[in-house]
Design a protein around this motif. Sequence first.
Motif, mmCIF file in Angstrom:
data_model
loop_
_atom_site.group_PDB
_atom_site.id
_atom_site.type_symbol
_atom_site.label_atom_id
_atom_site.label_comp_id
_atom_site.label_asym_id
_atom_site.label_seq_id
_atom_site.Cartn_x
_atom_site.Cartn_y
_atom_site.Cartn_z
ATOM 1 N N LYS A 52 -11.792 43.875 -31.571
ATOM 2 C CA LYS A 52 -12.864 44.587 -30.874
ATOM 3 C C LYS A 52 -14.174 44.502 -31.661
ATOM 4 O O LYS A 52 -15.262 44.347 -31.087
ATOM 5 C CB LYS A 52 -12.456 46.055 -30.676
ATOM 6 N N LEU A 53 -14.065 44.579 -32.993
ATOM 7 C CA LEU A 53 -15.263 44.479 -33.827
ATOM 8 C C LEU A 53 -15.881 43.082 -33.763
ATOM 9 O O LEU A 53 -17.106 42.934 -33.721
ATOM 10 C CB LEU A 53 -14.917 44.814 -35.280
ATOM 11 N N GLU A 54 -15.028 42.053 -33.734
ATOM 12 C CA GLU A 54 -15.535 40.676 -33.624
ATOM 13 C C GLU A 54 -16.308 40.506 -32.297
ATOM 14 O O GLU A 54 -17.365 39.874 -32.265
ATOM 15 C CB GLU A 54 -14.381 39.674 -33.696
ATOM 16 N N GLU A 55 -15.768 41.104 -31.244
ATOM 17 C CA GLU A 55 -16.442 41.014 -29.945
ATOM 18 C C GLU A 55 -17.787 41.744 -29.994
ATOM 19 O O GLU A 55 -18.808 41.236 -29.495
ATOM 20 C CB GLU A 55 -15.563 41.611 -28.847
ATOM 21 N N GLU A 56 -17.784 42.918 -30.610
ATOM 22 C CA GLU A 56 -19.013 43.698 -30.721
ATOM 23 C C GLU A 56 -20.057 42.938 -31.557
ATOM 24 O O GLU A 56 -21.240 42.926 -31.237
ATOM 25 C CB GLU A 56 -18.696 45.049 -31.362
ATOM 26 N N TRP A 57 -19.574 42.290 -32.599
ATOM 27 C CA TRP A 57 -20.454 41.483 -33.454
ATOM 28 C C TRP A 57 -21.065 40.334 -32.640
ATOM 29 O O TRP A 57 -22.262 40.077 -32.670
ATOM 30 C CB TRP A 57 -19.624 40.946 -34.622
ATOM 31 N N GLY A 58 -20.207 39.675 -31.877
ATOM 32 C CA GLY A 58 -20.674 38.580 -31.016
ATOM 33 C C GLY A 58 -21.716 39.058 -30.015
ATOM 34 O O GLY A 58 -22.747 38.401 -29.806
ATOM 35 N N GLU A 59 -21.481 40.227 -29.409
ATOM 36 C CA GLU A 59 -22.427 40.761 -28.425
ATOM 37 C C GLU A 59 -23.770 41.092 -29.082
ATOM 38 O O GLU A 59 -24.840 40.860 -28.491
ATOM 39 C CB GLU A 59 -21.857 42.020 -27.752
#
Length: 336
Positions: A52-59
């Motif tokens: 979830k953090l990787e996705e948030e970072w990507g966003e």
Amino acid sequence: TNLNQVGIYEKAGELLEAMGHSQRSLDAYRQAKCFSKAVEIAKKYIPTRVEKLEEEWGEYLFDQKNYENAIIHFIEANSKERAIEASIQARKWEKAIELVTKFPDVNPGFYIDIGRHFEFQRKLDQAEKYYLKSGDPLQAFNMYVNSGKWDKVEEIAKKYLKDEASSKTLVVEAEKFEKEGRVKEAEKLYIMGGEPDKAITMYKNIKQYDNMIRLVSQYRKEYLKKTHKMIATYLEADKNLKLAEYHYIQAGEWKACVAMYRNVNMWEDCLRVAKANGSKAEVNELAKGWVNSLPKEKQIDKLISMGLTEAAIDIYVQNKDYVTAFNLAEHTEKYK
């Protein structure tokens, strides 16, 4: 807490991490947009939060238009569609192709984006491949229309558009091009769709009469003379008399052409057309009708100057000037 309140989230994260408060430390790093440290904490203490953090970072990177760096984080987050979108935004086409190849069951719009990239580069075969993968063959169809590759247009229509809908699709697309004023493309599609009459009507509506005649000659030859006459009447109404004359003559309607010129008192053109198309008797009758509108002293001279001596003789006879009529006939029209 006070540090959090003043917004120094990264420092708060470090202190909380040192105190062993991993969850609160992670949240502080997130607030600070310090995702590298947040992910590091998650990997150590809360591995379920990593994706979830990787996705948030990507966003976050995507929002900053840092598309290239966002790709890897979307991949780490298993967010494949966002990874493809970031690749396309970053113009990393090889990466986008690699991802759609690895994950083919994605939004069809990505295939269209890749297809457009290849179309822009004039790599039409490659573009076609991805357009077809998108499940929208009309994209390839329109590309080949725009490129003027009519064999490929026909191939795509026959191969990928439903038989019963193929002609209808061609005509619908033709109508779109017609509305845009792209009449050459529209014509091709109307013909392919088996609707030459629509192409003929299109040219009639925009007064491209040469193209109209060309298609009538090719597809509706039995109506050619009728079409010439119709065009002549339109041109006459538009006061384009010279061009109207051409179409009247092509229609075999020279008398209508004479009438057109007579209606606007263009008698010399009347006689010219009559001479070229009518009998001598018809020309003389027309000439006499004309000179009757002239002063008497000019009538004979006008006829003789135009080489219409037979008509001049008839005028002398009508005026009972038999001697002059005989003398003129003796020198010019001996059979009279």
